[in-house]
Design a protein around this motif. Sequence first.
Motif, PDB file in Angstrom:
ATOM      1  N   ASP A  56      34.913  39.254  35.864  1.00 45.29           N
ATOM      2  CA  ASP A  56      33.961  39.588  37.070  1.00 45.29           C
ATOM      3  C   ASP A  56      34.772  39.502  38.410  1.00 45.29           C
ATOM      4  O   ASP A  56      34.816  40.259  39.245  1.00 45.29           O
ATOM      5  N   ALA A  57      34.978  38.096  38.617  1.00 44.97           N
ATOM      6  CA  ALA A  57      35.771  37.583  39.739  1.00 44.97           C
ATOM      7  C   ALA A  57      36.869  38.303  40.026  1.00 44.97           C
ATOM      8  O   ALA A  57      37.401  38.547  40.981  1.00 44.97           O
ATOM      9  N   TYR A  58      37.722  38.445  38.931  1.00 47.11           N
ATOM     10  CA  TYR A  58      39.078  39.059  38.888  1.00 47.11           C
ATOM     11  C   TYR A  58      39.029  40.493  39.459  1.00 47.11           C
ATOM     12  O   TYR A  58      39.717  41.077  40.165  1.00 47.11           O
ATOM     13  N   LEU A  59      38.326  41.252  38.900  1.00 47.37           N
ATOM     14  CA  LEU A  59      37.909  42.702  39.066  1.00 47.37           C
ATOM     15  C   LEU A  59      37.486  43.043  40.441  1.00 47.37           C
ATOM     16  O   LEU A  59      38.013  43.580  41.276  1.00 47.37           O
ATOM     17  N   SER A  60      36.580  42.017  40.926  1.00 48.66           N
ATOM     18  CA  SER A  60      36.235  42.201  42.383  1.00 48.66           C
ATOM     19  C   SER A  60      37.065  41.790  43.201  1.00 48.66           C
ATOM     20  O   SER A  60      37.418  42.218  44.205  1.00 48.66           O
ATOM     21  N   MET A  61      38.132  40.675  43.200  1.00 47.60           N
ATOM     22  CA  MET A  61      38.929  40.394  43.858  1.00 47.60           C
ATOM     23  C   MET A  61      40.141  41.371  43.957  1.00 47.60           C
ATOM     24  O   MET A  61      40.777  41.583  45.151  1.00 47.60           O
ATOM     25  N   THR A  62      40.383  42.278  42.916  1.00 47.30           N
ATOM     26  CA  THR A  62      41.405  43.152  43.048  1.00 47.30           C
ATOM     27  C   THR A  62      41.005  44.509  43.339  1.00 47.30           C
ATOM     28  O   THR A  62      41.589  45.527  43.321  1.00 47.30           O
ATOM     29  N   GLY A  63      39.474  44.548  43.283  1.00 49.12           N
ATOM     30  CA  GLY A  63      39.025  46.034  44.003  1.00 49.12           C
ATOM     31  C   GLY A  63      38.905  47.047  42.539  1.00 49.12           C
ATOM     32  O   GLY A  63      38.724  48.079  42.848  1.00 49.12           O
ATOM     33  N   THR A  64      38.902  46.618  41.223  1.00 50.10           N
ATOM     34  CA  THR A  64      39.011  47.324  40.345  1.00 50.10           C
ATOM     35  C   THR A  64      37.943  47.253  39.338  1.00 50.10           C
ATOM     36  O   THR A  64      37.857  47.866  38.390  1.00 50.10           O
ATOM     37  N   ALA A  65      36.773  46.856  39.661  1.00 47.10           N
ATOM     38  CA  ALA A  65      35.396  46.849  39.155  1.00 47.10           C
ATOM     39  C   ALA A  65      34.797  48.111  38.927  1.00 47.10           C
ATOM     40  O   ALA A  65      34.534  48.362  37.517  1.00 47.10           O
ATOM     41  N   GLU A  66      34.992  49.115  39.686  1.00 43.48           N
ATOM     42  CA  GLU A  66      34.529  50.536  39.420  1.00 43.48           C
ATOM     43  C   GLU A  66      35.276  51.234  38.325  1.00 43.48           C
ATOM     44  O   GLU A  66      34.876  51.726  37.191  1.00 43.48           O
TER      45      GLU A  66
END
Length: 72
Positions: A56-66
């Motif tokens: 979750d932190a990685y996806l948030s940091m890279t802006g790829t969560a969506e």
Amino acid sequence: MKAGDPLKLGYFELLSPDPVQVPSAGGVKSPTLREISSLGYNTYRHYLAVLSLDLDAYLSMTGTAELYALLS
């Protein structure tokens, strides 16, 4: 041990200069103070921060969560 299970290390494994074997990943070796010094302490801390990220932190940091949420 299954993927995602925390790795439990004993006192000897934490002190040992030998790599710790991680299933399906290989060996992980703790750097020496000399290696950290030659790399630079701030760079070392940055590497630790990246390695400590959860998904979750990685996806948030890279802006790829969506985008990740759209995967089936």
